[in-house]
Design a protein around this motif. Structure first.
Motif, PDB file in Angstrom:
ATOM      1  N   LEU A   1      -4.816   5.358 -12.351  1.00  0.00           N
ATOM      2  CA  LEU A   1      -3.879   5.736 -13.411  1.00  0.00           C
ATOM      3  C   LEU A   1      -3.127   4.489 -13.832  1.00  0.00           C
ATOM      4  N   THR A   2      -3.054   4.239 -15.120  1.00  0.00           N
ATOM      5  CA  THR A   2      -2.374   3.046 -15.625  1.00  0.00           C
ATOM      6  C   THR A   2      -1.309   3.418 -16.642  1.00  0.00           C
ATOM      7  N   SER A   3      -0.317   2.553 -16.757  1.00  0.00           N
ATOM      8  CA  SER A   3       0.738   2.722 -17.730  1.00  0.00           C
ATOM      9  C   SER A   3       1.105   1.345 -18.276  1.00  0.00           C
ATOM     10  N   HIS A   4       1.324   1.268 -19.577  1.00  0.00           N
ATOM     11  CA  HIS A   4       1.692  -0.004 -20.210  1.00  0.00           C
ATOM     12  C   HIS A   4       3.165   0.032 -20.612  1.00  0.00           C
TER      13      HIS A   4
ATOM     14  N   GLU B   1       4.881  11.167 -12.627  1.00  0.00           N
ATOM     15  CA  GLU B   1       4.556  12.594 -12.588  1.00  0.00           C
ATOM     16  C   GLU B   1       3.086  12.827 -12.267  1.00  0.00           C
ATOM     17  N   CYS B   2       2.206  12.001 -12.830  1.00  0.00           N
ATOM     18  CA  CYS B   2       0.769  12.138 -12.556  1.00  0.00           C
ATOM     19  C   CYS B   2       0.454  11.816 -11.096  1.00  0.00           C
TER      20      CYS B   2
ATOM     21  N   GLY C   1      -0.323   0.163 -12.306  1.00  0.00           N
ATOM     22  CA  GLY C   1      -1.344   1.160 -12.030  1.00  0.00           C
ATOM     23  C   GLY C   1      -1.360   1.590 -10.582  1.00  0.00           C
ATOM     24  N   VAL C   2      -2.013   2.707 -10.338  1.00  0.00           N
ATOM     25  CA  VAL C   2      -2.117   3.299  -9.009  1.00  0.00           C
ATOM     26  C   VAL C   2      -3.565   3.719  -8.795  1.00  0.00           C
ATOM     27  N   PHE C   3      -4.091   3.469  -7.588  1.00  0.00           N
ATOM     28  CA  PHE C   3      -5.433   3.889  -7.215  1.00  0.00           C
ATOM     29  C   PHE C   3      -5.323   5.085  -6.272  1.00  0.00           C
ATOM     30  N   LEU C   4      -6.017   6.162  -6.603  1.00  0.00           N
ATOM     31  CA  LEU C   4      -6.000   7.374  -5.803  1.00  0.00           C
ATOM     32  C   LEU C   4      -7.429   7.747  -5.434  1.00  0.00           C
ATOM     33  N   GLY C   5      -7.584   8.451  -4.318  1.00  0.00           N
ATOM     34  CA  GLY C   5      -8.927   8.878  -3.945  1.00  0.00           C
ATOM     35  C   GLY C   5      -8.919   9.813  -2.760  1.00  0.00           C
ATOM     36  N   LEU C   6     -10.104  10.294  -2.435  1.00  0.00           N
ATOM     37  CA  LEU C   6     -10.295  11.115  -1.248  1.00  0.00           C
ATOM     38  C   LEU C   6     -10.542  10.195  -0.064  1.00  0.00           C
ATOM     39  N   PRO C   7      -9.887  10.421   1.064  1.00  0.00           N
ATOM     40  CA  PRO C   7     -10.106   9.571   2.238  1.00  0.00           C
ATOM     41  C   PRO C   7     -11.585   9.505   2.614  1.00  0.00           C
TER      42      PRO C   7
ATOM     43  N   ARG D   1      -7.588   6.033 -16.220  1.00  0.00           N
ATOM     44  CA  ARG D   1      -6.984   6.829 -17.273  1.00  0.00           C
ATOM     45  C   ARG D   1      -5.570   6.337 -17.559  1.00  0.00           C
ATOM     46  N   PRO D   2      -5.223   6.130 -18.830  1.00  0.00           N
ATOM     47  CA  PRO D   2      -3.862   5.728 -19.183  1.00  0.00           C
ATOM     48  C   PRO D   2      -2.925   6.932 -19.223  1.00  0.00           C
ATOM     49  N   THR D   3      -1.649   6.677 -18.960  1.00  0.00           N
ATOM     50  CA  THR D   3      -0.646   7.734 -19.048  1.00  0.00           C
ATOM     51  C   THR D   3       0.721   7.126 -19.337  1.00  0.00           C
ATOM     52  N   ASP D   4       1.562   7.878 -20.006  1.00  0.00           N
ATOM     53  CA  ASP D   4       2.959   7.490 -20.203  1.00  0.00           C
ATOM     54  C   ASP D   4       3.851   8.159 -19.168  1.00  0.00           C
TER      55      ASP D   4
END
Length: 72
Positions: A66-69, A27-28, A52-58, A20-23
Motif C-alpha cells: 500500500l502506498t501513499s504520496h 485506515e487501510c 508505503g507498507v508491505f503486508l502478507g500472509l506469514p 495499490r495507492p491510497t489516500d
C-alpha cells in the motif's frame, strides 16, 4: 484449450507483490492487519514523496504493498 506457453524456466518467480495507492494509508493498514490478519512485513518512508507498507500472509511470498504520496 490454451496454446500459450507456461512461464519461462529461466525466469523463476521468488515473490509476487501487488501495489495499490491510497489516500487513507493508516485506515487501510488497520483493515488488512487487524481485520484480516495479514502480517506487517515492512515498509518505507520519504521515497520520492511516497510512503508505503508491505503486508502478507506469514510464510507466503505474495505481498500487498500500500502506498501513499504526499500530494495525494
Amino acid at each position: 484449450m490454451s496454446t500459450q506457453p507456461g512461464w519461462p524456466e529461466h525466469l523463476p518467480v521468488s515473490a509476487v507483490r501487488i501495489a495499490r495507492p491510497t489516500d487513507r494509508l493508516a485506515e487501510c493498514v488497520a483493515f488488512y492487519v487487524e481485520g484480516l490478519g495479514l502480517a506487517h512485513l515492512g515498509g518505507f518512508d520519504g521515497h520520492a514523496g511516497y510512503e508505503g507498507v508491505f503486508l502478507g500472509l506469514p510464510g507466503e511470498q505474495v505481498h500487498l504493498e500500500l502506498t501513499s504520496h504526499v500530494d495525494g
